[in-house]
Design a protein around this motif. Sequence first.
Motif, PDB file in Angstrom:
ATOM      1  N   LYS A 123       0.806  -1.212   0.000  1.00  0.00           N
ATOM      2  CA  LYS A 123       0.000   0.000   0.000  1.00  0.00           C
ATOM      3  C   LYS A 123       0.849   1.277   0.000  1.00  0.00           C
ATOM      4  CE  LYS A 123      -3.685  -2.346   2.574  1.00  0.00           C
ATOM      5  NZ  LYS A 123      -4.452  -2.385   3.865  1.00  0.00           N
ATOM      6  N   ALA A 124       2.157   1.136   0.214  1.00  0.00           N
ATOM      7  CA  ALA A 124       3.038   2.310   0.248  1.00  0.00           C
ATOM      8  C   ALA A 124       3.385   2.728  -1.176  1.00  0.00           C
ATOM      9  CB  ALA A 124       4.306   1.991   1.037  1.00  0.00           C
ATOM     10  N   ASP A 125       3.004   3.949  -1.556  1.00  0.00           N
ATOM     11  CA  ASP A 125       3.154   4.403  -2.948  1.00  0.00           C
ATOM     12  C   ASP A 125       4.601   4.440  -3.418  1.00  0.00           C
ATOM     13  OD1 ASP A 125       0.420   4.690  -3.164  1.00  0.00           O
ATOM     14  OD2 ASP A 125       0.440   6.831  -2.672  1.00  0.00           O
ATOM     15  N   HIS A 126       5.538   4.706  -2.508  1.00  0.00           N
ATOM     16  CA  HIS A 126       6.935   4.863  -2.927  1.00  0.00           C
ATOM     17  C   HIS A 126       7.690   3.533  -2.982  1.00  0.00           C
ATOM     18  CE1 HIS A 126       7.499   4.520   1.405  1.00  0.00           C
ATOM     19  NE2 HIS A 126       8.809   4.428   1.223  1.00  0.00           N
ATOM     20  N   LEU A 127       6.998   2.439  -2.623  1.00  0.00           N
ATOM     21  CA  LEU A 127       7.653   1.136  -2.584  1.00  0.00           C
ATOM     22  C   LEU A 127       7.164   0.209  -3.688  1.00  0.00           C
ATOM     23  CD1 LEU A 127       7.588   0.345   1.257  1.00  0.00           C
ATOM     24  CD2 LEU A 127       9.494   1.279  -0.077  1.00  0.00           C
ATOM     25  N   ALA A 128       8.052  -0.638  -4.164  1.00  0.00           N
ATOM     26  CA  ALA A 128       7.714  -1.728  -5.081  1.00  0.00           C
ATOM     27  C   ALA A 128       7.925  -3.040  -4.335  1.00  0.00           C
ATOM     28  CB  ALA A 128       8.587  -1.680  -6.326  1.00  0.00           C
ATOM     29  N   ILE A 129       7.148  -4.064  -4.694  1.00  0.00           N
ATOM     30  CA  ILE A 129       7.245  -5.380  -4.062  1.00  0.00           C
ATOM     31  C   ILE A 129       7.485  -6.422  -5.145  1.00  0.00           C
ATOM     32  CG2 ILE A 129       6.135  -7.069  -2.565  1.00  0.00           C
ATOM     33  CD1 ILE A 129       6.367  -4.463  -1.144  1.00  0.00           C
ATOM     34  N   THR A 130       8.461  -7.321  -4.916  1.00  0.00           N
ATOM     35  CA  THR A 130       8.718  -8.383  -5.886  1.00  0.00           C
ATOM     36  C   THR A 130       9.009  -9.688  -5.156  1.00  0.00           C
ATOM     37  OG1 THR A 130      10.133  -9.105  -7.719  1.00  0.00           O
ATOM     38  CG2 THR A 130      11.193  -7.817  -5.993  1.00  0.00           C
ATOM     39  N   ASP A 131       8.651 -10.802  -5.801  1.00  0.00           N
ATOM     40  CA  ASP A 131       9.006 -12.114  -5.257  1.00  0.00           C
ATOM     41  C   ASP A 131      10.202 -12.705  -5.997  1.00  0.00           C
ATOM     42  OD1 ASP A 131       7.890 -12.775  -7.695  1.00  0.00           O
ATOM     43  OD2 ASP A 131       6.375 -14.146  -6.885  1.00  0.00           O
ATOM     44  N   GLN A 132      10.832 -11.904  -6.844  1.00  0.00           N
ATOM     45  CA  GLN A 132      12.009 -12.351  -7.576  1.00  0.00           C
ATOM     46  C   GLN A 132      13.269 -12.194  -6.720  1.00  0.00           C
ATOM     47  OE1 GLN A 132      11.617 -13.785 -10.810  1.00  0.00           O
ATOM     48  NE2 GLN A 132       9.559 -13.664  -9.923  1.00  0.00           N
ATOM     49  N   GLY A 133      14.229 -13.065  -6.936  1.00  0.00           N
ATOM     50  CA  GLY A 133      15.479 -12.970  -6.207  1.00  0.00           C
ATOM     51  C   GLY A 133      15.725 -14.119  -5.248  1.00  0.00           C
ATOM     52  N   TYR A 134      14.896 -15.143  -5.320  1.00  0.00           N
ATOM     53  CA  TYR A 134      15.015 -16.241  -4.363  1.00  0.00           C
ATOM     54  C   TYR A 134      15.073 -17.611  -5.041  1.00  0.00           C
ATOM     55  CZ  TYR A 134      13.717 -12.325  -1.481  1.00  0.00           C
ATOM     56  OH  TYR A 134      13.699 -11.084  -0.887  1.00  0.00           O
ATOM     57  N   ALA A 135      15.344 -17.619  -6.341  1.00  0.00           N
ATOM     58  CA  ALA A 135      15.325 -18.864  -7.092  1.00  0.00           C
ATOM     59  C   ALA A 135      16.323 -19.884  -6.564  1.00  0.00           C
ATOM     60  CB  ALA A 135      15.584 -18.579  -8.569  1.00  0.00           C
TER      61      ALA A 135
END
Length: 518
Positions: A256-268
């Motif tokens: 919900k934070a406008d200045h943040l992006a969320i990703t599930d990449q990076g854990y392969a």
Amino acid sequence: MKLMTRLMGAAAIAVGSLASTPAFAEGGTLVIASTQVPRHLNGAVQSGIATAVPSTQIFASPLRYDENWEPQPYLAKSWDISEDGLSVTLNLVDNATFHDGKPVTSEDVAFSIMTTKENHPFKSMFAPVESIETPDAHTAVIKLSQPHPALLLALSPALAPVLPKHVFGDGQDAKSHPANSAPVGSGPFMLDEFKAGEVIVLKKNPNFFLEGRPKLDEIIVRIIKDPSALLIAMENGEADIYPFMAGSQEIRRLEKADHLAITDQGYAAVGPINWLAFNTASEKLKDVRVRQAIAYATDRDFITKALHRGVSKQQRSPIIESSPFFDETIPAYDTDLDKAKALMAEAGYADGMDLTIDYIPGPKEQQQSVAEYLKSQLKKIGINLTVRAAPDFPTWAGRVGGHDFELTMDVVFNWGDPVIGVHRTYLSSNIRKGVIWSNTQQYANAKVDELLNAAAVEQDADKRKALYAEFQQIVAQDVPIYWINSLPYHTAYDKKLKNVPTGIWGTMHPMDMVEWSE
């Protein structure tokens, strides 16, 4: 460049006493928020997220990996593998220096690999390495007792930091060496400050051997043990990136934070599995029927959908289900309380038993909540379960590594290749008292040993898959562990960050290309 919060000394680390000042230096500062508390910063003798994130910034490694699982040059500009798979030659760059100005040589590489082999908890990672020849300062020839299909991956940042022999080769014990907390490496950042449990400050290495890197001037790892305070720091811009975020409420809130992006990449390459481990040497749990009964009584569907609010995926194997080596036919132990009760009766426990369960302190949703759920669930089959809390991670690790437990929740990583991250849990040769994330279950099966040892040298992918399939069927029958779910790791980061590490190792990878967009 953005106006960002800086930490000015130890007093500023405490929640509620944050000091902020503009960062005017070109390149800027990256503040990483973490709940993980490293004991030290040397990834050659210690596994885990807490150590690997700073270690991969301080130490360079022979290779690094791209997002497609392909090895890339790092300290080694090229490499050659012999036809018989028994020799790997690393051709090193000639301009790399340690932070103290001494050149990086093949002697350092050889010393580091052998030190890791002797001291790292992942015993199988370098087990086939017999010796390392150093014909000149920039050539290291790794001699193997058998082909090792996981070797190149094992030479990447999260697993193979290159240590300066002139610092660590002084005869002191590698695991307790004072330089572990004040390390000298050849990576993109140099240690400036390490206050255990509070903060790690890393400064730009001005003599890094890759031209034009690193982009940042400084990386600060803030240890924030209070999850609520950590989220507030991300929301307020007091921290810039939060990796290894697994809580469903955390993920939903920061989305919900406008200045943040969320990703599930990076854990392969991480392959994180949340599981319930049994001490198979325990008088009560050495009977496989008791372990099977507990498996049948546990409801993965409830855990992932209710406790984890649908962000976790069920996991029914020691090999992460996204891996090409996963066997889909492995028994799932779907919930069956009647079968569980029958097994308890067969084992001589029709009147029930008392057991104790431990859990890792910190990630409540994945650990404590599941342990407390099991307390109520196992009561249905006559097991009176006591939930034993630990005040901190070292206490929990001491109990489990010391085999002083009956049941414990745990989170263990596959680390890319089963040879590295799976074998260590199930090989009887890796029962190592005092070493966390070894075979702490004290599980021993000669056939499993045979299969894993064969898979470790098999270079044909299809044959390796068949060996791992048979292995999975056996351990599913023996149940030294009941696998519950894969962790839903996500990274939250400021949208102004460029080149956020989303490759196979995520933030356990050199962040020499990370920079601010303004």
